[in-house]
Motif scaffolding. Sequence first.
Motif, PDB file in Angstrom:
ATOM      1  N   GLY A   1       0.808  -1.210   0.000  1.00  0.00           N
ATOM      2  CA  GLY A   1       0.000   0.000   0.000  1.00  0.00           C
ATOM      3  C   GLY A   1       0.837   1.255   0.000  1.00  0.00           C
ATOM      4  O   GLY A   1       2.019   1.239  -0.285  1.00  0.00           O
ATOM      5  N   GLU A   2       0.239   2.341   0.361  1.00  0.00           N
ATOM      6  CA  GLU A   2       0.899   3.644   0.322  1.00  0.00           C
ATOM      7  C   GLU A   2       1.907   3.790   1.462  1.00  0.00           C
ATOM      8  O   GLU A   2       1.756   3.180   2.504  1.00  0.00           O
ATOM      9  N   PRO A   3       2.918   4.642   1.270  1.00  0.00           N
ATOM     10  CA  PRO A   3       3.838   4.944   2.375  1.00  0.00           C
ATOM     11  C   PRO A   3       3.088   5.548   3.559  1.00  0.00           C
ATOM     12  O   PRO A   3       1.973   6.041   3.416  1.00  0.00           O
ATOM     13  N   LEU A   4       3.712   5.511   4.724  1.00  0.00           N
ATOM     14  CA  LEU A   4       3.082   6.056   5.923  1.00  0.00           C
ATOM     15  C   LEU A   4       2.791   7.543   5.750  1.00  0.00           C
ATOM     16  O   LEU A   4       3.591   8.279   5.195  1.00  0.00           O
ATOM     17  N   THR A   5       1.647   7.957   6.261  1.00  0.00           N
ATOM     18  CA  THR A   5       1.295   9.381   6.270  1.00  0.00           C
ATOM     19  C   THR A   5       2.138  10.088   7.327  1.00  0.00           C
ATOM     20  O   THR A   5       2.782   9.441   8.161  1.00  0.00           O
TER      21      THR A   5
ATOM     22  N   PRO B   1       2.480  -4.623  10.633  1.00  0.00           N
ATOM     23  CA  PRO B   1       3.920  -4.648  10.899  1.00  0.00           C
ATOM     24  C   PRO B   1       4.743  -4.496   9.615  1.00  0.00           C
ATOM     25  O   PRO B   1       5.793  -3.852   9.630  1.00  0.00           O
ATOM     26  N   CYS B   2       4.254  -5.030   8.517  1.00  0.00           N
ATOM     27  CA  CYS B   2       4.977  -4.937   7.245  1.00  0.00           C
ATOM     28  C   CYS B   2       5.157  -3.482   6.823  1.00  0.00           C
ATOM     29  O   CYS B   2       6.263  -3.076   6.442  1.00  0.00           O
ATOM     30  N   ARG B   3       4.104  -2.688   6.888  1.00  0.00           N
ATOM     31  CA  ARG B   3       4.229  -1.264   6.519  1.00  0.00           C
ATOM     32  C   ARG B   3       5.203  -0.543   7.429  1.00  0.00           C
ATOM     33  O   ARG B   3       5.985   0.289   6.993  1.00  0.00           O
ATOM     34  N   CYS B   4       5.159  -0.868   8.724  1.00  0.00           N
ATOM     35  CA  CYS B   4       6.097  -0.246   9.670  1.00  0.00           C
ATOM     36  C   CYS B   4       7.532  -0.627   9.336  1.00  0.00           C
ATOM     37  O   CYS B   4       8.426   0.227   9.347  1.00  0.00           O
ATOM     38  N   LEU B   5       7.762  -1.893   9.042  1.00  0.00           N
ATOM     39  CA  LEU B   5       9.114  -2.351   8.718  1.00  0.00           C
ATOM     40  C   LEU B   5       9.618  -1.757   7.412  1.00  0.00           C
ATOM     41  O   LEU B   5      10.794  -1.394   7.305  1.00  0.00           O
ATOM     42  N   ILE B   6       8.747  -1.635   6.420  1.00  0.00           N
ATOM     43  CA  ILE B   6       9.157  -1.018   5.156  1.00  0.00           C
ATOM     44  C   ILE B   6       9.580   0.425   5.415  1.00  0.00           C
ATOM     45  O   ILE B   6      10.623   0.872   4.937  1.00  0.00           O
ATOM     46  N   HIS B   7       8.811   1.147   6.205  1.00  0.00           N
ATOM     47  CA  HIS B   7       9.183   2.529   6.531  1.00  0.00           C
ATOM     48  C   HIS B   7      10.480   2.555   7.334  1.00  0.00           C
ATOM     49  O   HIS B   7      11.360   3.372   7.071  1.00  0.00           O
ATOM     50  N   TYR B   8      10.596   1.660   8.292  1.00  0.00           N
ATOM     51  CA  TYR B   8      11.783   1.614   9.143  1.00  0.00           C
ATOM     52  C   TYR B   8      13.046   1.439   8.301  1.00  0.00           C
ATOM     53  O   TYR B   8      14.023   2.157   8.477  1.00  0.00           O
TER      54      TYR B   8
ATOM     55  N   TRP C   1       7.730  -4.996  16.865  1.00  0.00           N
ATOM     56  CA  TRP C   1       6.934  -4.588  15.707  1.00  0.00           C
ATOM     57  C   TRP C   1       5.439  -4.830  15.840  1.00  0.00           C
ATOM     58  O   TRP C   1       4.645  -3.997  15.388  1.00  0.00           O
ATOM     59  N   PRO C   2       4.978  -5.915  16.459  1.00  0.00           N
ATOM     60  CA  PRO C   2       3.514  -6.036  16.624  1.00  0.00           C
ATOM     61  C   PRO C   2       2.929  -4.902  17.469  1.00  0.00           C
ATOM     62  O   PRO C   2       1.881  -4.357  17.132  1.00  0.00           O
ATOM     63  N   LYS C   3       3.616  -4.518  18.539  1.00  0.00           N
ATOM     64  CA  LYS C   3       3.137  -3.408  19.375  1.00  0.00           C
ATOM     65  C   LYS C   3       3.220  -2.082  18.621  1.00  0.00           C
ATOM     66  O   LYS C   3       2.328  -1.236  18.723  1.00  0.00           O
ATOM     67  N   ILE C   4       4.298  -1.885  17.877  1.00  0.00           N
ATOM     68  CA  ILE C   4       4.457  -0.648  17.108  1.00  0.00           C
ATOM     69  C   ILE C   4       3.352  -0.526  16.072  1.00  0.00           C
ATOM     70  O   ILE C   4       2.724   0.524  15.931  1.00  0.00           O
ATOM     71  N   ALA C   5       3.100  -1.609  15.340  1.00  0.00           N
ATOM     72  CA  ALA C   5       2.058  -1.585  14.308  1.00  0.00           C
ATOM     73  C   ALA C   5       0.690  -1.279  14.907  1.00  0.00           C
ATOM     74  O   ALA C   5      -0.090  -0.509  14.341  1.00  0.00           O
TER      75      ALA C   5
END
Length: 119
Positions: free
Chosen positions: A24-28, A57-64, A46-50
């Motif tokens: 999907g789209e990058p994080l806003t 978690p995948c979107r968070c990791l891609i941004h990270y 990552w589960p808590k962060i997401a």
Amino acid sequence: AEQKFETEKETTNTMIQDHALLEGEPLTQTERIALNEAIDEHDKQWPKIAKAVGTTPCRCLIHYYSRYKWGDERERYLEKKNQWELSGHSDYCEVCDDGGDLILCDGCPSAFHIHCIKL
């Protein structure tokens, strides 16, 4: 070293462009702020962060990896990395967020259950 960083930066820009194909789209901007706050509170769980960001978690990791670690937020990452290195290893599995018998990563403070990483 400067040329290596520039090459890594070009690779990161390609990753950012391909981001939409992955998850999907990058994080806003709002999600990026929430991610930074969640990383401060939960380190690399990552589960808590997401959950705090309200995404996967995948979107968070891609941004990270594309922005936080190698992109325009790298200075913040380097500061956080020093904190992680000084704090020692996590007492919780990075995958399931449970304690117990954990395998410790040699290169970072992450810890994992052997069954969570399928070894």
